[in-house]
Write an enzyme that holds these catalytic residues in place. Structure first.
Site, mmCIF file in Angstrom:
data_model
loop_
_atom_site.group_PDB
_atom_site.id
_atom_site.type_symbol
_atom_site.label_atom_id
_atom_site.label_comp_id
_atom_site.label_asym_id
_atom_site.label_seq_id
_atom_site.Cartn_x
_atom_site.Cartn_y
_atom_site.Cartn_z
ATOM 1 N N TYR A 14 39.097 -38.228 -42.858
ATOM 2 C CA TYR A 14 38.011 -38.435 -41.899
ATOM 3 C C TYR A 14 37.309 -37.138 -41.495
ATOM 4 C CZ TYR A 14 40.075 -43.042 -41.503
ATOM 5 O OH TYR A 14 40.564 -44.294 -41.792
ATOM 6 N N HIS A 19 31.621 -40.161 -37.841
ATOM 7 C CA HIS A 19 32.392 -40.711 -36.725
ATOM 8 C C HIS A 19 33.246 -39.638 -36.047
ATOM 9 C CE1 HIS A 19 32.955 -44.415 -34.689
ATOM 10 N NE2 HIS A 19 34.101 -44.783 -35.200
ATOM 11 N N TYR A 60 43.768 -43.624 -33.534
ATOM 12 C CA TYR A 60 42.513 -43.968 -34.192
ATOM 13 C C TYR A 60 41.477 -44.264 -33.126
ATOM 14 C CZ TYR A 60 44.566 -43.588 -38.718
ATOM 15 O OH TYR A 60 45.165 -43.074 -39.837
ATOM 16 N N ASN A 62 39.593 -46.621 -32.060
ATOM 17 C CA ASN A 62 39.610 -47.780 -31.171
ATOM 18 C C ASN A 62 40.776 -47.782 -30.191
ATOM 19 O OD1 ASN A 62 41.534 -48.330 -33.087
ATOM 20 N ND2 ASN A 62 40.924 -50.448 -33.415
ATOM 21 N N ASP A 87 29.852 -39.928 -31.438
ATOM 22 C CA ASP A 87 28.691 -40.227 -32.275
ATOM 23 C C ASP A 87 27.946 -41.448 -31.755
ATOM 24 O OD1 ASP A 87 31.232 -41.506 -33.311
ATOM 25 O OD2 ASP A 87 29.754 -42.681 -34.408
ATOM 26 N N ASN A 108 33.439 -48.289 -30.455
ATOM 27 C CA ASN A 108 34.796 -48.772 -30.188
ATOM 28 C C ASN A 108 35.659 -47.787 -29.408
ATOM 29 O OD1 ASN A 108 34.349 -51.257 -31.387
ATOM 30 N ND2 ASN A 108 34.976 -50.538 -33.403
#
Length: 181
Positions: A14, A19, A60, A62, A87, A108
């Site tokens: 990632y 994100h 993560y 969320n 973001d 989220n």
């Protein structure tokens, strides 16, 4: 004490994705202040000084609210002294928007923070990443080389705004930095 939280997803796959721009801003702040995020607790990493904490949840996206709730509770940080960096696809690429409160706007990570803290009155610095095609593929996609070079200017300004927030009222920061780029 101020709590500065940059949102992103853990793991090398990632890194440098749209994100994870919250992580990139936190990295820039740490670099500018010549500090390292070496503390690990609450499923996150952070740097703590007398006046502020700079942090990245290692949950993560969320599940970001779990980290924010745990660290703010442990260090007795007032919700009014928390700012979250993340973001925003609905904001033009490279634009910065600083707000005192609001809904999650479909993000989220912010949704989970609002839910866990029980309020929409959470300060935030949103980084515009624009929108293109499938939302999930877009936000989890890496910046092109050209876009990454362009976003570096926004990251620099966002880091300056956050450092200003450490020592100033949010209204001062909003007046000085909103709409930059």
């Amino acid at each position: 004490m101020k709590l500065i939280v940059g949102l992103g997803n853990p793991g090398s796959e990632y890194e440098k994705t749209r994100h994870n721009i919250g992580f990139l801003v936190v990295d820039k702040i740490a670099s500018d202040l010549n500090v390292s995020l070496t503390e690990t607790k609450f499923n996150g990493i952070f740097y703590k000084s007398r006046d502020f904490i700079i942090a990245k949840p290692l949950t993560y996206m969320n599940k970001s609210g779990e980290f924010v709730t745990a660290i703010s509770s442990y260090y007795n940080i007032n919700k009014d002294d928390i700012i979250v960096i993340y973001d925003d696809m609905d904001l033009e690429f490279g634009k910065i928007s600083i707000k005192q409160k609001g809904s999650s706007g479909g993000h989220n990570g912010m949704r989970d923070i609002i839910e866990k803290l029980g309020t929409e009155e959470i300060k935030r610095l949103k980084m515009g990443i624009g929108r293109d095609g499938n939302a999930i593929n877009y936000v989890l996609g890496k910046f092109s080389i050209a876009d990454f070079e362009l976003i570096q200017k926004s990251i620099k300004i966002a880091a300056e705004a956050i450092v200003s927030f450490i020592y100033n009222d949010i209204r001062f920061v909003m007046n000085k930095y909103n709409g930059n780029l």
